[in-house]
Design a protein around this motif. Structure first.
Motif, PDB file in Angstrom:
ATOM      1  N   HIS A 285       0.831  -1.203   0.000  1.00 44.97           N
ATOM      2  CA  HIS A 285       0.000   0.000   0.000  1.00 44.97           C
ATOM      3  C   HIS A 285       0.870   1.260   0.000  1.00 44.97           C
ATOM      4  O   HIS A 285       0.546   2.243  -0.681  1.00 44.97           O
ATOM      5  CB  HIS A 285      -0.940   0.012   1.197  1.00 44.97           C
ATOM      6  N   ALA A 286       1.965   1.238   0.750  1.00 48.39           N
ATOM      7  CA  ALA A 286       2.886   2.383   0.745  1.00 48.39           C
ATOM      8  C   ALA A 286       3.420   2.640  -0.658  1.00 48.39           C
ATOM      9  O   ALA A 286       3.511   3.785  -1.111  1.00 48.39           O
ATOM     10  CB  ALA A 286       4.038   2.135   1.714  1.00 48.39           C
ATOM     11  N   GLU A 287       3.761   1.568  -1.362  1.00 52.39           N
ATOM     12  CA  GLU A 287       4.245   1.695  -2.746  1.00 52.39           C
ATOM     13  C   GLU A 287       3.186   2.362  -3.623  1.00 52.39           C
ATOM     14  O   GLU A 287       3.500   3.222  -4.452  1.00 52.39           O
ATOM     15  CB  GLU A 287       4.604   0.327  -3.299  1.00 52.39           C
ATOM     16  N   LYS A 288       1.927   1.969  -3.439  1.00 46.99           N
ATOM     17  CA  LYS A 288       0.832   2.569  -4.204  1.00 46.99           C
ATOM     18  C   LYS A 288       0.706   4.062  -3.888  1.00 46.99           C
ATOM     19  O   LYS A 288       0.591   4.897  -4.795  1.00 46.99           O
ATOM     20  CB  LYS A 288      -0.483   1.855  -3.875  1.00 46.99           C
ATOM     21  N   LEU A 289       0.739   4.413  -2.596  1.00 48.27           N
ATOM     22  CA  LEU A 289       0.624   5.823  -2.193  1.00 48.27           C
ATOM     23  C   LEU A 289       1.753   6.657  -2.791  1.00 48.27           C
ATOM     24  O   LEU A 289       1.532   7.768  -3.293  1.00 48.27           O
ATOM     25  CB  LEU A 289       0.644   5.935  -0.666  1.00 48.27           C
ATOM     26  N   ILE A 290       2.965   6.114  -2.747  1.00 46.40           N
ATOM     27  CA  ILE A 290       4.129   6.842  -3.272  1.00 46.40           C
ATOM     28  C   ILE A 290       4.043   6.979  -4.785  1.00 46.40           C
ATOM     29  O   ILE A 290       4.336   8.048  -5.344  1.00 46.40           O
ATOM     30  CB  ILE A 290       5.434   6.132  -2.836  1.00 46.40           C
ATOM     31  N   SER A 291       3.623   5.916  -5.462  1.00 45.03           N
ATOM     32  CA  SER A 291       3.503   5.969  -6.927  1.00 45.03           C
ATOM     33  C   SER A 291       2.448   6.987  -7.357  1.00 45.03           C
ATOM     34  O   SER A 291       2.540   7.566  -8.439  1.00 45.03           O
ATOM     35  CB  SER A 291       3.154   4.588  -7.482  1.00 45.03           C
ATOM     36  N   GLU A 292       1.464   7.222  -6.504  1.00 44.17           N
ATOM     37  CA  GLU A 292       0.406   8.190  -6.812  1.00 44.17           C
ATOM     38  C   GLU A 292       0.787   9.623  -6.450  1.00 44.17           C
ATOM     39  O   GLU A 292       0.059  10.555  -6.793  1.00 44.17           O
ATOM     40  CB  GLU A 292      -0.879   7.806  -6.081  1.00 44.17           C
ATOM     41  N   GLY A 293       1.919   9.797  -5.763  1.00 41.50           N
ATOM     42  CA  GLY A 293       2.391  11.150  -5.508  1.00 41.50           C
ATOM     43  C   GLY A 293       2.625  11.535  -4.072  1.00 41.50           C
ATOM     44  O   GLY A 293       2.929  12.699  -3.780  1.00 41.50           O
ATOM     45  N   ALA A 294       2.516  10.589  -3.141  1.00 42.47           N
ATOM     46  CA  ALA A 294       2.760  10.929  -1.735  1.00 42.47           C
ATOM     47  C   ALA A 294       4.245  11.159  -1.496  1.00 42.47           C
ATOM     48  O   ALA A 294       5.075  10.359  -1.920  1.00 42.47           O
ATOM     49  CB  ALA A 294       2.252   9.814  -0.823  1.00 42.47           C
ATOM     50  N   SER A 295       4.586  12.239  -0.823  1.00 46.36           N
ATOM     51  CA  SER A 295       5.978  12.485  -0.440  1.00 46.36           C
ATOM     52  C   SER A 295       6.210  12.192   1.041  1.00 46.36           C
ATOM     53  O   SER A 295       7.347  12.152   1.505  1.00 46.36           O
ATOM     54  CB  SER A 295       6.383  13.929  -0.754  1.00 46.36           C
ATOM     55  N   ILE A 296       5.107  11.986   1.786  1.00 48.29           N
ATOM     56  CA  ILE A 296       5.166  11.587   3.192  1.00 48.29           C
ATOM     57  C   ILE A 296       4.202  10.419   3.383  1.00 48.29           C
ATOM     58  O   ILE A 296       3.080  10.453   2.875  1.00 48.29           O
ATOM     59  CB  ILE A 296       4.739  12.732   4.141  1.00 48.29           C
ATOM     60  N   ILE A 297       4.625   9.392   4.122  1.00 39.48           N
ATOM     61  CA  ILE A 297       3.732   8.310   4.527  1.00 39.48           C
ATOM     62  C   ILE A 297       3.511   8.427   6.028  1.00 39.48           C
ATOM     63  O   ILE A 297       4.467   8.437   6.814  1.00 39.48           O
ATOM     64  CB  ILE A 297       4.324   6.919   4.203  1.00 39.48           C
ATOM     65  N   ASP A 298       2.249   8.540   6.432  1.00 41.25           N
ATOM     66  CA  ASP A 298       1.902   8.682   7.848  1.00 41.25           C
ATOM     67  C   ASP A 298       1.422   7.325   8.368  1.00 41.25           C
ATOM     68  O   ASP A 298       0.340   6.863   8.005  1.00 41.25           O
ATOM     69  CB  ASP A 298       0.812   9.739   8.015  1.00 41.25           C
ATOM     70  N   ILE A 299       2.235   6.704   9.217  1.00 45.06           N
ATOM     71  CA  ILE A 299       1.926   5.373   9.731  1.00 45.06           C
ATOM     72  C   ILE A 299       1.183   5.486  11.053  1.00 45.06           C
ATOM     73  O   ILE A 299       1.672   6.110  12.001  1.00 45.06           O
ATOM     74  CB  ILE A 299       3.213   4.553   9.940  1.00 45.06           C
ATOM     75  N   GLY A 300       0.015   4.855  11.132  1.00 49.51           N
ATOM     76  CA  GLY A 300      -0.788   4.893  12.344  1.00 49.51           C
ATOM     77  C   GLY A 300      -1.011   3.510  12.920  1.00 49.51           C
ATOM     78  O   GLY A 300      -1.783   2.723  12.373  1.00 49.51           O
ATOM     79  N   PRO A 301      -0.340   3.178  14.044  1.00 45.61           N
ATOM     80  CA  PRO A 301      -0.567   1.863  14.656  1.00 45.61           C
ATOM     81  C   PRO A 301      -1.837   1.801  15.498  1.00 45.61           C
ATOM     82  O   PRO A 301      -2.290   0.714  15.838  1.00 45.61           O
ATOM     83  CB  PRO A 301       0.670   1.674  15.542  1.00 45.61           C
ATOM     84  N   GLN A 302      -2.406   2.958  15.833  1.00 46.75           N
ATOM     85  CA  GLN A 302      -3.580   3.009  16.707  1.00 46.75           C
ATOM     86  C   GLN A 302      -4.701   3.827  16.075  1.00 46.75           C
ATOM     87  O   GLN A 302      -4.479   4.943  15.618  1.00 46.75           O
ATOM     88  CB  GLN A 302      -3.209   3.626  18.062  1.00 46.75           C
ATOM     89  N   SER A 303      -5.903   3.287  16.059  1.00 45.34           N
ATOM     90  CA  SER A 303      -7.052   4.030  15.548  1.00 45.34           C
ATOM     91  C   SER A 303      -7.489   5.073  16.568  1.00 45.34           C
ATOM     92  O   SER A 303      -7.520   4.803  17.770  1.00 45.34           O
ATOM     93  CB  SER A 303      -8.214   3.080  15.265  1.00 45.34           C
ATOM     94  N   THR A 304      -7.813   6.265  16.090  1.00 43.64           N
ATOM     95  CA  THR A 304      -8.321   7.314  16.984  1.00 43.64           C
ATOM     96  C   THR A 304      -9.742   7.715  16.611  1.00 43.64           C
ATOM     97  O   THR A 304     -10.218   8.780  16.981  1.00 43.64           O
ATOM     98  CB  THR A 304      -7.393   8.551  16.948  1.00 43.64           C
ATOM     99  N   ARG A 305     -10.429   6.826  15.890  1.00 44.82           N
ATOM    100  CA  ARG A 305     -11.831   7.095  15.605  1.00 44.82           C
ATOM    101  C   ARG A 305     -12.649   6.892  16.881  1.00 44.82           C
ATOM    102  O   ARG A 305     -12.175   6.240  17.830  1.00 44.82           O
ATOM    103  CB  ARG A 305     -12.335   6.158  14.497  1.00 44.82           C
ATOM    104  N   PRO A 306     -13.890   7.392  16.945  1.00 49.46           N
ATOM    105  CA  PRO A 306     -14.720   7.174  18.134  1.00 49.46           C
ATOM    106  C   PRO A 306     -14.906   5.684  18.422  1.00 49.46           C
ATOM    107  O   PRO A 306     -15.091   4.874  17.520  1.00 49.46           O
ATOM    108  CB  PRO A 306     -16.051   7.831  17.752  1.00 49.46           C
ATOM    109  N   ASN A 307     -14.811   5.322  19.708  1.00 51.83           N
ATOM    110  CA  ASN A 307     -15.027   3.947  20.197  1.00 51.83           C
ATOM    111  C   ASN A 307     -13.992   2.947  19.697  1.00 51.83           C
ATOM    112  O   ASN A 307     -14.243   1.741  19.675  1.00 51.83           O
ATOM    113  CB  ASN A 307     -16.433   3.454  19.837  1.00 51.83           C
TER     114      ASN A 307
END
Length: 255
Positions: free
Chosen positions: A26-48
């Protein structure tokens, strides 16, 4: 900034990227589409969402950061955490940026950890505790309140020697739909341009719920808002849909 959630309970990607092979893909896909930063989130911060300790975050991260740095050395890696211990682990693995949704409020050692690593720091506006972060607050003037928070927190950071600061107004965290639309209209006034501004509105409920649409069916509306914040000086867009956001940025730069 492309979002790489490692969480099995993520609200929008269903935890599809929580093992090394799929995360790298997925990181490869994001970078190929133009991402210059990848933000890695090990913990969800959505409600509940499930609450993780720092030890659990580190276990979930495993070798993914070092693998990403080896595979994509030109890409900046941002670590989305509110724990000082996770920051130190990430620093040793090679992260480039700390993305802390808590503004140092969920772990009193956070600012010291950032100062120790000398990493750039993303400061987000949020309520004062993990338990309260999604409680809707009635603000008399949302822009003024966010700026007061930024002023206090940046002063704390600067006193600790942390000068490379990026501001995030905290869309989706304890704010009404009306206040968030006001924030969109007043992006240019946040902190009066003293620090770069990151905007994270991708797949946020304040966009899709009033429209009666699903979280994955608001790309056109989101890109209109992205263009609006870019025109007011936003420097980083934190997004799930990199290709669409990159096109919006390119259109903005052309015009």
């Amino acid at each position: 900034m492309g979002i790489l959630n490692l969480t099995p309970d993520s609200f929008s990607d269903g935890g599809k990227f929580n093992n090394e092979k799929s995360a790298l893909k997925h990181a490869e896909k994001l970078i190929s589409e133009g991402a210059s930063i990848i933000d890695i989130g090990p913990q969800s911060t959505r409600p509940n969402a499930e609450f993780l300790t720092s030890e659990e975050e580190i276990k979930r991260l495993g070798n993914i950061i070092s693998l990403l740095k080896k595979e994509f050395p030109e890409t900046l890696i941002s670590l989305d955490t509110f724990y000082a211990a996770t920051v130190k682990f990430g620093f040793n693995e090679g992260i480039d940026i700390v993305n802390d949704i808590s503004g140092g409020q969920f772990d009193e050692k956070m600012f010291d950890a950032v100062a120790e690593t000398k990493l750039p720091y993303i400061l987000m506006h949020v309520n004062s505790s993990y338990e309260k972060m999604h409680e809707k607050v009635s603000f008399e003037d949302i822009t003024l309140s966010v700026n007061q928070y930024f002023s206090k927190k940046t002063d704390e950071l600067l006193k600790k020697g942390i000068k490379d600061i990026i501001l995030d107004p905290g869309f989706g965290f304890g704010k009404t739909v009306e206040d968030q639309m006001k924030m969109i209209d007043e992006v240019e006034f946040f902190d009066f341009g003293n620090f770069p501004l990151l905007i994270g509105i991708s797949r946020k409920s304040f966009i899709y719920k009033p429209l009666g649409k699903s979280v994955l069916d608001i790309n056109q509306e989101t890109q209109k808002l992205h263009m609006k914040v870019l025109q007011q000086g936003a420097k980083i867009l934190r997004v799930h849909d990199v290709a669409e956001a990159k096109k919006t940025i390119d259109d903005y730069l052309i015009n």
